[in-house]
Motif scaffolding. Sequence first.
Motif, mmCIF file in Angstrom:
data_model
loop_
_atom_site.group_PDB
_atom_site.id
_atom_site.type_symbol
_atom_site.label_atom_id
_atom_site.label_comp_id
_atom_site.label_asym_id
_atom_site.label_seq_id
_atom_site.Cartn_x
_atom_site.Cartn_y
_atom_site.Cartn_z
ATOM 1 N N HIS A 51 5.600 61.048 64.560
ATOM 2 C CA HIS A 51 6.615 61.732 63.990
ATOM 3 C C HIS A 51 6.302 62.737 63.035
ATOM 4 O O HIS A 51 6.957 63.050 62.000
ATOM 5 N N LYS A 52 4.991 63.105 62.908
ATOM 6 C CA LYS A 52 4.350 64.260 61.820
ATOM 7 C C LYS A 52 3.772 65.429 62.724
ATOM 8 O O LYS A 52 3.220 64.955 64.021
ATOM 9 N N GLY A 106 5.490 66.421 52.554
ATOM 10 C CA GLY A 106 4.129 66.414 53.361
ATOM 11 C C GLY A 106 2.955 65.815 52.855
ATOM 12 O O GLY A 106 2.921 65.621 51.521
ATOM 13 N N PRO A 110 6.272 66.328 57.965
ATOM 14 C CA PRO A 110 7.379 65.477 58.662
ATOM 15 C C PRO A 110 8.192 66.353 59.947
ATOM 16 O O PRO A 110 8.662 67.437 59.394
#
Length: 468
Positions: free
Chosen positions: A398-399, A449, A467
């Motif tokens: 999820h990044k 981040g 993110p």
Amino acid sequence: MKIIDKHPDLLATLAQLELFEGVAPEAIQWLIDHAEYRLYHDAETFLKSEEPAEHMFLTVKGTYLLRAKQGNEFRDVNEGGPGSVTGLLPFSRMKKYTGFGIAVNDLEILALHRNCFVEMASVSYELTQNLVAAMSSRIKTFTEQRLQEEKLMSLGKLSAGLAHELNNPAAALVRSADELYQRLHQSPERFKSIITMRVTPEETDALNEILFAKARQGPIKELSLLEREDCKDELLDWFEDHGVDNADDIAETFLDFGLHLEDAEAMKKALNAKELSPMMWWVESTLSMERLVQEIRESADRIGSLVGSVKVYTHMDQSQDLQPSDLHEGIRSSMIMLKHQFKEKGIQVIKDFDPEMPLVKVFPGQINQVWTNLIDNAIDAIPATNGVLKVHTYTKNHKAIVDIIDNGAGIPETVLNKIFDPFFTTKEVGKGTGMGLEITRRIVLKHHGEINVKSKPGETIFTVCLPL
């Protein structure tokens, strides 16, 4: 420098200064008793760059300038008057003075040796606190100055790159426009030859069919140099046999548009072998103007593209809030801003972008500064020959992840953990402020981040995770 006697009203003079607000008179008197009272005349130096930092200097009367090296020259970076404190301060880790302190006219100062700092802390907490606050204020001011320098250096690089990139299309546009102007004002003899041609409408239609088919396809560059020379020789021989003037110019234009010997024969047939010389000139003139207009359009489009890249990079026409953004668009615009540096070092650029990368909520102008700083650092590290810069994007956990990879000499392991520290730099004096990577880290953290680096000889990877 001259050590002078402390005058009786020195305590009263110091007590009026903002620095000693809330400090007991006994503590001020302690400072007076333990410090040397010095007089420096105009232009005298009371602290020197690279000398061991041993004293705190408190200005009682007069003015001083602090001068530090910036680039290849020394510049005045600060000015202090009565109540100003410089030099070494309590709890400071300064080992050496980083600039020069120079008296303006007569300067009277109290110089307190570092050996007295521990005792001063026990004598007066308020005095020590005020001095530490002065140190914090000094650090803040200095940091803001360095940040501004970093921004100006970055702006200078981008401006140089943009000017470099704009120069070529702008010069081409002017050159093509000038040539077009000259062609539109050809000699009256040639104009007369066109007007007096005895060509029928049917012959004109047949010629137009050949001419505008080539004009629509535009200039081509398919022939090798040897093939082009052979075709040109054939055309020149044909033009000479048919009495065509300005054969060399016409042949060059014909070949640019893919017109060969068979096309010349087709034109001759279309015209029934009459008016060949003025008609060939007219064909060449029409195709040349088509080429010039196309060059002008391409140059204007290139300038528009560059201006568009600047707008994307700065997001000057958008709000400064978090916005769903295409990271690839920002990376591309940053690369365009630095394109001249790629050319200068002959760097091969590899863009390995994830086509499925979703939009990421960022402050676009700030995140583009991250890409610019990291790519610019990579360019500096890349060798003068066989340089390679790779940008790899992908998603994981999820990044959104961006790797910026260069094949430079690498970052020594001894300094790898310091590169994000403020003011740390391995660049030469005048080429960096040591704030670029610190600013980069701060922007990434602002976006919640992470930024990491791995380095070995021949490969350095800066990884930015944001993110989703």
